[in-house]
Scaffold this active site. Structure first.
Site, PDB file in Angstrom:
ATOM      1  N   CYS A 176       0.820  -1.211   0.000  1.00 51.52           N
ATOM      2  CA  CYS A 176       0.000   0.000   0.000  1.00 51.52           C
ATOM      3  C   CYS A 176       0.855   1.263   0.000  1.00 51.52           C
ATOM      4  O   CYS A 176       1.933   1.304   0.587  1.00 51.52           O
ATOM      5  CB  CYS A 176      -0.880   0.023   1.227  1.00 51.52           C
ATOM      6  SG  CYS A 176      -1.865  -1.443   1.415  1.00 51.52           S
TER       7      CYS A 176
ATOM      8  N   ARG B 239       5.479  -0.696  -6.030  1.00 52.50           N
ATOM      9  CA  ARG B 239       5.442  -1.437  -4.763  1.00 52.50           C
ATOM     10  C   ARG B 239       4.404  -2.551  -4.781  1.00 52.50           C
ATOM     11  O   ARG B 239       4.401  -3.400  -3.903  1.00 52.50           O
ATOM     12  CB  ARG B 239       5.132  -0.478  -3.622  1.00 52.50           C
ATOM     13  CG  ARG B 239       6.209   0.581  -3.436  1.00 52.50           C
ATOM     14  CD  ARG B 239       5.706   1.685  -2.558  1.00 52.50           C
ATOM     15  NE  ARG B 239       5.495   1.226  -1.218  1.00 52.50           N
ATOM     16  CZ  ARG B 239       6.285   1.515  -0.191  1.00 52.50           C
ATOM     17  NH1 ARG B 239       7.333   2.253  -0.383  1.00 52.50           N
ATOM     18  NH2 ARG B 239       6.021   1.070   1.009  1.00 52.50           N
TER      19      ARG B 239
ATOM     20  N   TRP C  46      -3.090  -2.826  -1.394  1.00 55.41           N
ATOM     21  CA  TRP C  46      -2.759  -4.242  -1.613  1.00 55.41           C
ATOM     22  C   TRP C  46      -3.628  -5.003  -0.627  1.00 55.41           C
ATOM     23  O   TRP C  46      -3.456  -4.892   0.590  1.00 55.41           O
ATOM     24  CB  TRP C  46      -1.270  -4.466  -1.342  1.00 55.41           C
ATOM     25  CG  TRP C  46      -0.793  -5.839  -1.671  1.00 55.41           C
ATOM     26  CD1 TRP C  46      -0.428  -6.314  -2.900  1.00 55.41           C
ATOM     27  CD2 TRP C  46      -0.612  -6.931  -0.756  1.00 55.41           C
ATOM     28  NE1 TRP C  46      -0.035  -7.622  -2.801  1.00 55.41           N
ATOM     29  CE2 TRP C  46      -0.141  -8.033  -1.505  1.00 55.41           C
ATOM     30  CE3 TRP C  46      -0.803  -7.095   0.610  1.00 55.41           C
ATOM     31  CZ2 TRP C  46       0.148  -9.262  -0.931  1.00 55.41           C
ATOM     32  CZ3 TRP C  46      -0.519  -8.330   1.185  1.00 55.41           C
ATOM     33  CH2 TRP C  46      -0.048  -9.393   0.415  1.00 55.41           C
TER      34      TRP C  46
ATOM     35  N   ASN D  72      -2.251   2.444   5.640  1.00 56.07           N
ATOM     36  CA  ASN D  72      -1.334   1.323   5.369  1.00 56.07           C
ATOM     37  C   ASN D  72      -1.171   0.541   6.659  1.00 56.07           C
ATOM     38  O   ASN D  72      -1.088   1.146   7.726  1.00 56.07           O
ATOM     39  CB  ASN D  72       0.048   1.825   4.957  1.00 56.07           C
ATOM     40  CG  ASN D  72       0.060   2.432   3.582  1.00 56.07           C
ATOM     41  OD1 ASN D  72      -0.937   2.403   2.874  1.00 56.07           O
ATOM     42  ND2 ASN D  72       1.200   3.002   3.206  1.00 56.07           N
ATOM     43  N   GLY D  73      -1.065  -0.770   6.552  1.00 57.69           N
ATOM     44  CA  GLY D  73      -0.859  -1.581   7.748  1.00 57.69           C
ATOM     45  C   GLY D  73      -2.063  -2.468   7.999  1.00 57.69           C
ATOM     46  O   GLY D  73      -2.919  -2.637   7.124  1.00 57.69           O
TER      47      GLY D  73
ATOM     48  N   GLU E 245      17.005 -19.301  -4.615  1.00 61.93           N
ATOM     49  CA  GLU E 245      16.719 -17.989  -5.202  1.00 61.93           C
ATOM     50  C   GLU E 245      16.261 -18.135  -6.660  1.00 61.93           C
ATOM     51  O   GLU E 245      15.334 -17.451  -7.100  1.00 61.93           O
ATOM     52  CB  GLU E 245      17.981 -17.103  -5.090  1.00 61.93           C
ATOM     53  CG  GLU E 245      17.895 -15.740  -5.741  1.00 61.93           C
ATOM     54  CD  GLU E 245      16.747 -14.861  -5.259  1.00 61.93           C
ATOM     55  OE1 GLU E 245      16.076 -15.194  -4.276  1.00 61.93           O
ATOM     56  OE2 GLU E 245      16.498 -13.834  -5.916  1.00 61.93           O
TER      57      GLU E 245
ATOM     58  N   LYS F  21      12.634 -16.871  -8.087  1.00 62.73           N
ATOM     59  CA  LYS F  21      12.488 -15.963  -9.230  1.00 62.73           C
ATOM     60  C   LYS F  21      11.468 -16.522 -10.216  1.00 62.73           C
ATOM     61  O   LYS F  21      10.592 -15.811 -10.693  1.00 62.73           O
ATOM     62  CB  LYS F  21      13.828 -15.756  -9.978  1.00 62.73           C
ATOM     63  CG  LYS F  21      14.860 -14.915  -9.314  1.00 62.73           C
ATOM     64  CD  LYS F  21      14.547 -13.448  -9.227  1.00 62.73           C
ATOM     65  CE  LYS F  21      13.725 -13.091  -8.039  1.00 62.73           C
ATOM     66  NZ  LYS F  21      14.331 -12.830  -6.788  1.00 62.73           N
TER      67      LYS F  21
ATOM     68  N   GLU G 191       7.748 -16.563  -8.760  1.00 65.81           N
ATOM     69  CA  GLU G 191       7.065 -15.290  -8.508  1.00 65.81           C
ATOM     70  C   GLU G 191       6.701 -14.545  -9.776  1.00 65.81           C
ATOM     71  O   GLU G 191       5.717 -13.809  -9.790  1.00 65.81           O
ATOM     72  CB  GLU G 191       7.846 -14.396  -7.544  1.00 65.81           C
ATOM     73  CG  GLU G 191       9.095 -13.772  -8.078  1.00 65.81           C
ATOM     74  CD  GLU G 191       9.775 -12.858  -7.054  1.00 65.81           C
ATOM     75  OE1 GLU G 191       9.083 -12.165  -6.302  1.00 65.81           O
ATOM     76  OE2 GLU G 191      11.009 -12.841  -7.026  1.00 65.81           O
TER      77      GLU G 191
ATOM     78  N   HIS H 240      16.131 -38.285  -1.107  1.00 59.89           N
ATOM     79  CA  HIS H 240      15.381 -38.508   0.134  1.00 59.89           C
ATOM     80  C   HIS H 240      13.906 -38.151  -0.024  1.00 59.89           C
ATOM     81  O   HIS H 240      13.210 -37.962   0.960  1.00 59.89           O
ATOM     82  CB  HIS H 240      16.020 -37.722   1.280  1.00 59.89           C
ATOM     83  CG  HIS H 240      17.436 -38.127   1.537  1.00 59.89           C
ATOM     84  ND1 HIS H 240      17.772 -39.343   2.088  1.00 59.89           N
ATOM     85  CD2 HIS H 240      18.606 -37.510   1.263  1.00 59.89           C
ATOM     86  CE1 HIS H 240      19.085 -39.448   2.158  1.00 59.89           C
ATOM     87  NE2 HIS H 240      19.621 -38.337   1.657  1.00 59.89           N
TER      88      HIS H 240
ATOM     89  N   LYS I 216       6.116  -4.996  -3.795  1.00 63.17           N
ATOM     90  CA  LYS I 216       7.564  -4.813  -3.725  1.00 63.17           C
ATOM     91  C   LYS I 216       8.032  -4.706  -2.282  1.00 63.17           C
ATOM     92  O   LYS I 216       9.068  -5.219  -1.909  1.00 63.17           O
ATOM     93  CB  LYS I 216       7.945  -3.543  -4.508  1.00 63.17           C
ATOM     94  CG  LYS I 216       9.431  -3.251  -4.536  1.00 63.17           C
ATOM     95  CD  LYS I 216      10.182  -4.329  -5.296  1.00 63.17           C
ATOM     96  CE  LYS I 216      11.678  -4.134  -5.273  1.00 63.17           C
ATOM     97  NZ  LYS I 216      12.373  -5.388  -5.637  1.00 63.17           N
TER      98      LYS I 216
HETATM   99  O1  M6R Z   1      12.759  -5.392   0.882  1.00 63.37           O
HETATM  100  P1  M6R Z   1      13.156  -6.731   1.419  1.00 63.37           P
HETATM  101  O2  M6R Z   1      14.466  -7.186   0.912  1.00 63.37           O
HETATM  102  O3  M6R Z   1      13.093  -6.788   2.919  1.00 63.37           O
HETATM  103  O4  M6R Z   1      12.057  -7.718   0.873  1.00 63.37           O
HETATM  104  C1  M6R Z   1      12.011  -9.057   1.254  1.00 63.37           C
HETATM  105  C2  M6R Z   1      11.137  -9.858   0.318  1.00 63.37           C
HETATM  106  O5  M6R Z   1       9.823  -9.396   0.375  1.00 63.37           O
HETATM  107  C3  M6R Z   1      11.632  -9.791  -1.124  1.00 63.37           C
HETATM  108  O6  M6R Z   1      12.958 -10.191  -1.239  1.00 63.37           O
HETATM  109  C4  M6R Z   1      10.753 -10.676  -2.032  1.00 63.37           C
HETATM  110  O7  M6R Z   1      10.951 -12.018  -1.691  1.00 63.37           O
HETATM  111  C5  M6R Z   1      11.083 -10.424  -3.507  1.00 63.37           C
HETATM  112  N1  M6R Z   1       9.887 -10.191  -4.244  1.00 63.37           N
HETATM  113  C6  M6R Z   1      11.757 -11.567  -4.160  1.00 63.37           C
HETATM  114  O8  M6R Z   1      12.071 -11.299  -5.481  1.00 63.37           O
END
Ligand code: M6R
Length: 610
Positions: free
Chosen positions: A2, A27, A74, A100-101, A483, A487, A490, A506, A605
């Protein structure tokens, strides 16, 4: 997540609000709205979907007036609908709020308000707060906001206006950032200083539990009992992300950010590698030499991609600094009560510096008396400000929701920190100098790695229809596998799993068939032969293999179905190098799947709710 922007001054508010919301778009959000005021009338417009929908609504039915508040939402409580979009009004329609929150006790409060005869028009937790403020409003908006917030459990950054007080905006924060901006045309309230670039010259951030009052050129911050707090303004330039937040010639921010990595990595290291002492040097650690010597253990806490960087950090601290290191999801760490001795140093790793769980984990660590350091990209963010010290990434704004350049810079900063701590312990000057030379060579290695893009495109075309993909690596490349999988899932919505390659037998090897490709991270290193055996096991079960391997590796080429070559670097730097083909692979597959690469569904974001 948000976003909030408010304005009061001497020009039409709605263009300022829409422009500010546009800058917060990256964001992540699913609906947007604004309210402006003229005389004692409100003009409310809100729409589910992209900001373009709200802009269309405002163009069809203009929202006049020189003050207003606005929001990108959001969804947390209630779906992404026009009705649930902010702003929300109180029962009388005199008070409007954006928030927000999360209001955690909203159900109890809603129950009480309903019993008092209040009818709700949305499913949101925010509307509860609007009604509460309305309930306490008897002509003094600031007092009503304060009284209502005293009943709230949870987190908030709020902006509130009332029809009875044209031009007045009241803000308050607890756990969700708010910044006041001052410019030629009036004053602003936003959840992120970046939304105010070009409008405000000076800014000041609110601290938790503070309120603020804005009207025209006047602004004031007040503490919980409403006494004024003298807080100096600072130049906005200090808080804006360095570099350019435009896509330039790139079709997506994500691709631009992938290609920026040779440069962002160089920025992360600039001025920090000191040949004279064969070590790294950081300006902002704020650790005395006595504290430094006493530290006997580190905890790295973070979420998502930053957590994966933390896992790389665990290997780095153990190998280079010979220090015990543990990595914790911030969302778990904040509620655990592990026995930790006093001499443990806690790192909070975060791109945005606003991730709610990471911020809470940092605060909990501070409360327990630990020294905390932030590894952070966003300058002036909550985590950067609240940690005892820290290291900035200097990667420039990361706009694509999928984190790319922040990850590689986080790994590089962790490698430098491990060097720094190693040099205060067992690392010789010769070993330190070797590490410095290897780190310095990294930007060029990344430039070379980007040369794999065409090959990655061909591979993406071959596997874009897969519904499951496995990412496998060992040691330093296990977090890199996690990671890579994150990627892909997401941004392409394809199920992917990262696993330590040897663990496959396993259980997960049962998943392997002709339609389930495995991405093996297998550049030359100590466990190369072991990983090759793991690859054999997958091939023996008919699974296609894409190998990320050292350039010219014939042995891998003979076994894998497809190979992505990467230059040789020392093992502790391999996660940084292999990140590039993994990011490109996810990007190209997502494009082929027709996904919105920079703004994937359901994601934000900056995750400012728990
Ligand atoms: O801003 P931050 O690094 O604290 O964010 C953490 C995660 O929300 C962030 O890395 C998220 O997993 C990304 N979308 C991954 O690409």
């Amino acid at each position: 997540m948000c976003g909030i922007i408010g304005f009061t001054g001497r020009r039409e508010a709605s263009p300022v609000l829409l422009d500010g919301l546009r800058r917060l778009e990256y964001r992540g959000y699913d609906s947007a709205g604004l309210i402006t005021g003229t005389g004692n009338a409100f003009h409310l417009r809100k729409k589910a979907g992209r900001l373009a929908e709200l802009a269309k609504a405002v163009s069809a039915h203009p929202a006049p007036g020189c003050y207003g508040i606005s929001h990108t939402r959001w969804a947390t409580h209630g779906g992404a609908t026009d009705r649930n979009a902010h702003p929300h009004l109180d029962a009388s329609g005199r008070i409007a709020i954006v928030h927000n929150g999360v209001i955690e006790n909203y159900a109890t409060l809603k129950h009480q308000l309903r019993a008092d005869g209040v009818t709700f028009r949305s499913d949101t937790d925010t509307e509860v707060l609007a009604h509460l403020i309305g309930h306490y409003y008897h002509g003094d908006l600031v007092a009503a906001v304060r009284q209502a917030l005293a009943l709230v459990k949870g987190t908030y950054g709020v902006a509130v206006v009332s029809k009875d007080d044209p031009g007045l905006i009241v803000g308050a924060r607890l756990g969700s950032p708010l910044v006041i901006g001052v410019g030629d045309a009036g004053t602003y309230l936003a959840s992120d200083a970046n939304a105010l670039a070009g409008y405000a010259d000076k800014v000041v951030y609110l601290n938790d539990r503070q309120l603020c009052v804005l009207s025209g050129d006047e602004w004031e911050i007040r503490d919980q009992d409403l006494s004024p707090v003298a807080t100096p303004l600072r130049d906005i330039a200090h808080f804006l992300g360095e570099g350019d937040a435009e896509k330039g010639d790139f079709p997506h921010f994500m691709l631009k950010e992938i290609y920026e990595q040779p440069e962002t990595l160089a920025n992360a290291m600039r001025g920090r590698l000191v040949d004279a002492d064969s070590t790294a040097h950081f300006g902002g650690l704020n650790l005395s030499s006595q504290q430094l010597r006493q530290i006997d253990r580190v905890i790295l806490t973070a979420c998502g991609t930053s957590y994966h960087a933390g896992l790389v950090g665990e290997y780095l601290f153990e190998e280079l600094a010979r220090m015990p290191a543990e990595v914790e999801y911030a969302s778990e760490f904040r509620y655990r009560n592990p026995p930790i001795n006093r001499d443990t140093l806690v790192f909070a790793i975060t791109q945005s510096g606003e991730t709610a769980d990471t911020l809470a984990a940092l605060r909990e660590s501070k409360r327990m008396g630990h020294t905390t350091l932030a590894i952070c990209n966003a300058v002036g963010s909550s985590i950067a400000r609240e940690a005892c010290g820290g290291v900035y990434l200097h990667a420039g704004p990361e706009i694509g929701v999928a984190s790319t350049k922040a990850f590689t810079s986080q790994c590089a900063v962790l490698a430098m920190l491990a060097l720094y701590f190693g040099r205060t312990r067992h690392l010789s000057s010769l070993q330190g100098q070797r590490l410095i030379d290897e780190l310095r060579a990294l930007p060029d290695a990344l430039r070379k790695t980007l040369g794999c893009h065409e090959q990655v495109k061909r591979i993406a075309a071959k596997y874009a229809s897969a519904r499951n993909v496995l990412y496998l690596g060992r040691q330093y490349l296990y977090p890199a596998a996690l990671e890579g999988a994150l990627k892909l899932k997401e941004i392409s919505y394809i199920h992917a799993e990262g696993y330590p390659a040897a663990e496959m037998k396993h259980g997960p090897i049962a998943l392997v068939d002709e339609s389930t490709p495995s991405v093996f991270l297998v550049p030359r290193g100590n466990v190369f032969d072991k990983v090759m055996s793991n690859m054999q096991e997958i091939k023996a079960r008919g699974g296609p293999v894409i190998a990320v391997a050292s350039e010219g590796d014939e042995e891998v080429a003979a076994l894998a179905d497809d190979v992505i070559p990467v230059p040789d670097v020392p093992e502790y730097l391999q996660p940084i190098v292999v990140a590039i083909p993994l990011q490109l692979l996810a990007y190209e597959i997502a494009l082929l799947c027709g996904c919105d690469v920079d703004k994937p569904r359901n994601l934000a974001k900056s995750v400012t709710v728990e």
